[in-house]
Write an enzyme that holds these catalytic residues in place. Structure first.
Site, PDB file in Angstrom:
ATOM      1  N   CYS A   1       0.834  -1.200   0.000  1.00 54.67           N
ATOM      2  CA  CYS A   1       0.000   0.000   0.000  1.00 54.67           C
ATOM      3  C   CYS A   1       0.876   1.261   0.000  1.00 54.67           C
ATOM      4  O   CYS A   1       1.588   1.508  -0.961  1.00 54.67           O
ATOM      5  CB  CYS A   1      -1.002  -0.024   1.137  1.00 54.67           C
ATOM      6  SG  CYS A   1      -2.338   1.194   0.907  1.00 54.67           S
TER       7      CYS A   1
ATOM      8  N   HIS B   1      -3.727  -4.692  -0.661  1.00 58.83           N
ATOM      9  CA  HIS B   1      -3.333  -5.352   0.589  1.00 58.83           C
ATOM     10  C   HIS B   1      -3.419  -6.866   0.421  1.00 58.83           C
ATOM     11  O   HIS B   1      -4.506  -7.436   0.532  1.00 58.83           O
ATOM     12  CB  HIS B   1      -4.244  -4.918   1.730  1.00 58.83           C
ATOM     13  CG  HIS B   1      -4.039  -3.518   2.183  1.00 58.83           C
ATOM     14  ND1 HIS B   1      -3.139  -3.177   3.170  1.00 58.83           N
ATOM     15  CD2 HIS B   1      -4.602  -2.352   1.775  1.00 58.83           C
ATOM     16  CE1 HIS B   1      -3.169  -1.869   3.364  1.00 58.83           C
ATOM     17  NE2 HIS B   1      -4.041  -1.341   2.529  1.00 58.83           N
TER      18      HIS B   1
ATOM     19  N   GLU C   1      -2.526  -9.062   2.507  1.00 59.89           N
ATOM     20  CA  GLU C   1      -2.919  -9.652   3.791  1.00 59.89           C
ATOM     21  C   GLU C   1      -4.423  -9.560   4.038  1.00 59.89           C
ATOM     22  O   GLU C   1      -4.942 -10.207   4.950  1.00 59.89           O
ATOM     23  CB  GLU C   1      -2.146  -8.980   4.929  1.00 59.89           C
ATOM     24  CG  GLU C   1      -2.622  -7.597   5.330  1.00 59.89           C
ATOM     25  CD  GLU C   1      -2.185  -6.476   4.422  1.00 59.89           C
ATOM     26  OE1 GLU C   1      -2.438  -5.308   4.764  1.00 59.89           O
ATOM     27  OE2 GLU C   1      -1.574  -6.759   3.362  1.00 59.89           O
TER      28      GLU C   1
END
Length: 217
Positions: free
Chosen positions: A87, A197, A199
């Site tokens: 990001c 992202h 994750e």
């Protein structure tokens, strides 16, 4: 007989930008031994370094400078040691970020400017597909219709060409929101980064992180 895969040491740089724990859990899920750290020595010496980022470009740069992030990243790249930005961790690798009238210098590892996206709805929040670079290592094994999770209002809309026959041109992956086509990921030797992202991107994000962890020694 199953042989356990050895753990990989990854330093997750904690400079006050948030989103640390979800990145830690995702990396551990794909087999990395993760150390969350503010220590420049630990960050420099780990097999892999992850630079996360949430929030404003200027605030993230100030946080990174407090933990000597520029020197750490520069030393790692000079030694061809892997770095992954996430990001704003992607955005700070570029020359400049311009947000709310504030023009802030980035680390300048790549040419380009982070600027506001041209879209009727901001932030760009939610799932989106990515135009994956040819021969991408990060996206290896993922289909072109795979979606990843984005949360941002700013991005890099142009990557100036650098004509040098001795320098391999980075692998660029793109996404589109509104009228803006922006960089979704860059792969440039030891330095890789994603605007989305991983994750928070479910199985697809874990697959990408596993691909990256698999490149570490």
């Amino acid at each position: 007989m199953n042989v356990a895969r050895p753990l990989t040491q990854v330093a997750l740089l904690d400079y006050g930008a948030g989103n640390i724990r979800s990145a830690q859990r995702a990396l551990e899920h794909v087999g990395a031994e993760v150390t969350v750290t503010t220590d420049p020595y630990v960050a420099t010496e780990a097999a892999g370094l992850v630079v996360p980022g949430v929030g404003a470009f200027d605030a993230c740069m100030r946080g990174l400078n407090r933990v000597d992030g520029g020197r750490v990243i520069g030393q790692r790249l000079a030694g061809s040691r892997p770095v992954l930005g996430i990001c704003v961790g992607l955005q700070v690798m570029f020359e400049r970020g311009v947000e709310h009238g504030v023009d802030t210098a980035g680390f300048g590892e790549w040419p380009g400017v982070v600027e506001k996206l041209d879209a009727p709805v901001l932030p760009h929040m939610g799932w989106n597909t990515v135009e994956m670079a040819n021969d991408s290592e990060l996206f290896a094994g993922l289909d072109s219709d795979t979606r990843f999770y984005f949360v941002h209002s700013y991005g890099v809309r142009e990557f100036p060409l650098v004509a040098d026959e001795f320098i391999a041109y980075p692998k660029l992956s793109w996404a589109t929101h509104g009228a803006s086509r922006f960089l979704a990921a860059v792969e440039n030797g030891p330095l890789c980064a994603t605007q989305f992202h991983p994750e928070k991107s479910g199985d697809a994000g874990l697959h990408l992180l596993e691909n990256w962890v698999g490149t570490l020694r």
